[in-house]
Design an enzyme around this catalytic site. Structure first.
Site, PDB file in Angstrom:
ATOM      1  N   GLN A  41      -9.337   0.385   9.438  1.00 14.17           N
ATOM      2  CA  GLN A  41      -8.005  -0.237   9.438  1.00 14.17           C
ATOM      3  C   GLN A  41      -7.070   0.487  10.408  1.00 14.17           C
ATOM      4  OE1 GLN A  41      -7.344   0.290   5.233  1.00 14.17           O
ATOM      5  NE2 GLN A  41      -8.061   2.388   5.405  1.00 14.17           N
ATOM      6  N   HIS A  72       3.187   4.261  -8.468  1.00 20.02           N
ATOM      7  CA  HIS A  72       2.204   5.238  -8.957  1.00 20.02           C
ATOM      8  C   HIS A  72       2.385   5.527 -10.442  1.00 20.02           C
ATOM      9  CE1 HIS A  72       1.832   6.288  -4.515  1.00 20.02           C
ATOM     10  NE2 HIS A  72       0.655   5.793  -4.885  1.00 20.02           N
ATOM     11  N   ASP A  96      -3.891   8.208  -0.538  1.00 16.67           N
ATOM     12  CA  ASP A  96      -2.597   8.862  -0.282  1.00 16.67           C
ATOM     13  C   ASP A  96      -2.315   9.955  -1.322  1.00 16.67           C
ATOM     14  OD1 ASP A  96      -0.930   5.831  -1.427  1.00 16.67           O
ATOM     15  OD2 ASP A  96      -1.937   7.411  -2.548  1.00 16.67           O
ATOM     16  N   ASP A 164      -6.700   1.688  -7.189  1.00 17.57           N
ATOM     17  CA  ASP A 164      -5.514   1.786  -6.320  1.00 17.57           C
ATOM     18  C   ASP A 164      -5.924   1.322  -4.926  1.00 17.57           C
ATOM     19  OD1 ASP A 164      -3.362   4.504  -5.142  1.00 17.57           O
ATOM     20  OD2 ASP A 164      -3.134   2.325  -5.143  1.00 17.57           O
ATOM     21  N   SER A 165      -6.304   0.045  -4.887  1.00 16.39           N
ATOM     22  CA  SER A 165      -6.828  -0.506  -3.629  1.00 16.39           C
ATOM     23  C   SER A 165      -5.683  -1.077  -2.796  1.00 16.39           C
ATOM     24  CB  SER A 165      -7.796  -1.652  -3.963  1.00 16.39           C
ATOM     25  OG  SER A 165      -7.046  -2.680  -4.620  1.00 16.39           O
ATOM     26  N   ASP A 167      -4.493  -4.450  -0.244  1.00 21.25           N
ATOM     27  CA  ASP A 167      -4.491  -5.891  -0.512  1.00 21.25           C
ATOM     28  C   ASP A 167      -5.894  -6.478  -0.351  1.00 21.25           C
ATOM     29  OD1 ASP A 167      -1.168  -6.932   0.296  1.00 21.25           O
ATOM     30  OD2 ASP A 167      -1.898  -4.944  -0.117  1.00 21.25           O
ATOM     31  N   PRO A 171     -11.335  -3.811   4.144  1.00 17.21           N
ATOM     32  CA  PRO A 171     -12.275  -3.039   3.327  1.00 17.21           C
ATOM     33  C   PRO A 171     -12.047  -3.234   1.834  1.00 17.21           C
ATOM     34  CG  PRO A 171     -10.593  -1.590   4.257  1.00 17.21           C
ATOM     35  CD  PRO A 171     -10.435  -2.936   4.941  1.00 17.21           C
TER      36      PRO A 171
HETATM   37  N1  SAM Z   1      -0.494   1.067  -3.304  1.00 19.31           N
HETATM   38  C1  SAM Z   1      -1.146   0.453  -2.272  1.00 19.31           C
HETATM   39  C2  SAM Z   1      -1.156  -1.026  -2.451  1.00 19.31           C
HETATM   40  O1  SAM Z   1      -0.945  -1.484  -3.567  1.00 19.31           O
HETATM   41  O2  SAM Z   1      -1.298  -1.746  -1.487  1.00 19.31           O
HETATM   42  C3  SAM Z   1      -2.521   1.039  -2.125  1.00 19.31           C
HETATM   43  C4  SAM Z   1      -2.451   2.314  -1.564  1.00 19.31           C
HETATM   44  S1  SAM Z   1      -3.907   3.175  -1.277  1.00 19.31           S
HETATM   45  C5  SAM Z   1      -3.430   3.901   0.199  1.00 19.31           C
HETATM   46  C6  SAM Z   1      -5.161   2.035  -0.809  1.00 19.31           C
HETATM   47  C7  SAM Z   1      -6.408   2.779  -0.369  1.00 19.31           C
HETATM   48  O3  SAM Z   1      -7.584   2.015  -0.668  1.00 19.31           O
HETATM   49  C8  SAM Z   1      -6.452   3.011   1.150  1.00 19.31           C
HETATM   50  O4  SAM Z   1      -6.450   4.399   1.377  1.00 19.31           O
HETATM   51  C9  SAM Z   1      -7.752   2.352   1.600  1.00 19.31           C
HETATM   52  O5  SAM Z   1      -8.407   3.047   2.621  1.00 19.31           O
HETATM   53  C10 SAM Z   1      -8.555   2.390   0.293  1.00 19.31           C
HETATM   54  N2  SAM Z   1      -9.651   1.424   0.246  1.00 19.31           N
HETATM   55  C11 SAM Z   1      -9.647   0.154   0.746  1.00 19.31           C
HETATM   56  N3  SAM Z   1     -10.837  -0.424   0.523  1.00 19.31           N
HETATM   57  C12 SAM Z   1     -11.611   0.494  -0.130  1.00 19.31           C
HETATM   58  C13 SAM Z   1     -12.952   0.493  -0.633  1.00 19.31           C
HETATM   59  N4  SAM Z   1     -13.730  -0.599  -0.497  1.00 19.31           N
HETATM   60  N5  SAM Z   1     -13.411   1.591  -1.252  1.00 19.31           N
HETATM   61  C14 SAM Z   1     -12.618   2.695  -1.399  1.00 19.31           C
HETATM   62  N6  SAM Z   1     -11.334   2.777  -0.927  1.00 19.31           N
HETATM   63  C15 SAM Z   1     -10.853   1.682  -0.318  1.00 19.31           C
END
Ligand code: SAM
Length: 291
Positions: A41, A72, A96, A164-165, A167, A171
């Protein structure tokens, strides 16, 4: 992987997040701190006069210095209020460090954080140290992996699982699907709870409805709850609470000191959903017209 810093003051630079083709949110960029494409990303950090440091992934706000606590605290504390004895936790995403910071306020034994993108962790350690310091806590097990692969390979069980993924694009798309939650359930202790971010109730009730329908076929207790998050689309966000045994309103614990949003009254209020939300969840196939 090196972090390239760009500190030029670009006075009038503006970052915009479109929530629909005709509206959204804008930030004036006071300082541009970081921008790089990772394997997964586009990662960007800038400073805004009001919200402080802002993290974008693929041009979408993930967290800001000023309002991260809304999200959070509401992702983490509701589960602990009804399952204060939780010892072993799994966080998927959350690179994060914000959700982990809230979890480590409790005397838990271990937290396994599974993040797909190591650059998100590096960037958070560099630009959001107050959020990411807990990644170095002795109770934290950091796993760089796709959450999908991790849950397919593991035979471990967890008391609380936090999703905590980002959108449902890129990924993170698979982390919003039925197969993921069905496999995730096998990683949950019998008395366990899953909490997950569930999207914008104002803009994406269609996705929340779709999720509700398949989650009801997997879990005995499926309860959505809401919280304001000022920089998220529509200013409010939905979360989903999943369990087969632990009722979300059967409070057994008390929140730790020092929180800025969450308390037991907020907990009860958050699970009281507005009419448009309830109507959509109750909607059967034929009356598509409503929001
Ligand atoms: N609070 C935020 C939201 O609601 O949009 C989410 C924040 S957190 C930074 C999201 C994290 O999920 C990112 O660091 C991203 O890299 C991670 N992520 C995305 N797809 C993933 C996957 N398939 N497996 C593990 N982590 C993933």
């Amino acid at each position: 992987m090196t972090l390239k810093k760009n500190t030029d003051r670009e006075k009038t630079l503006e970052r915009r997040e479109y929530h629909t083709s005709s509206n959204g949110l804008f930030f004036e960029v006071k300082n541009r701190l970081f921008k790089q494409e990772s394997l997964y990303q586009r990662i960007e950090v800038f400073e805004n006069e009001h919200f402080g440091r802002v993290l974008l992934l693929d041009d979408l706000v993930q967290t800001t210095e000023k309002d991260e606590f809304f999200y959070h605290e509401m992702l983490v504390h509701p589960a602990f209020l009804v399952l204060p004895s939780a010892h072993h936790l799994l966080v998927i995403g959350g690179g994060d460090g914000g959700a982990l910071k809230e979890i480590l306020r409790y005397p838990v034994e271990s937290v396994c954080l599974v993040e797909i993108d190591p650059l998100v962790i590096e960037v958070s350690q560099e630009y959001f140290p107050w959020l990411s310091a807990c990644l170095k806590d002795r109770r934290t097990e950091l796993v760089i992996s796709d959450g999908r692969e991790f849950i397919q390979k593991t035979n471990r069980k967890f008391d609380i699982i936090c999703i905590d993924s980002s959108d449902p694009v890129g990924p993170s798309a698979w982390l919003h699907e039925k197969d993921f939650f069905s496999r995730l359930k096998e990683c949950l202790c019998d008395e366990g709870i899953i909490v997950a971010q569930a999207g914008s109730p104002f803009y994406r009730m269609d996705l929340i409805k779709k999720k509700n329908d398949f989650l009801k076929s997997l879990f005995k207790i499926v309860s959505f709850y809401m919280s304001p998050v000022p920089t998220y689309p529509g200013g409010s966000w939905a979360f989903v609470y999943l369990s087969d045994r632990v009722q979300p309103l059967k409070i057994k614990g008390s929140p730790p000191a020092g929180l800025r949003y969450f308390n037991p009254d907020i907990h009860r209020a958050a699970f009281s959903l507005p009419e448009f939300f309830k109507n959509k969840l109750d909607e059967s196939g034929h009356d598509k017209a409503r929001m």
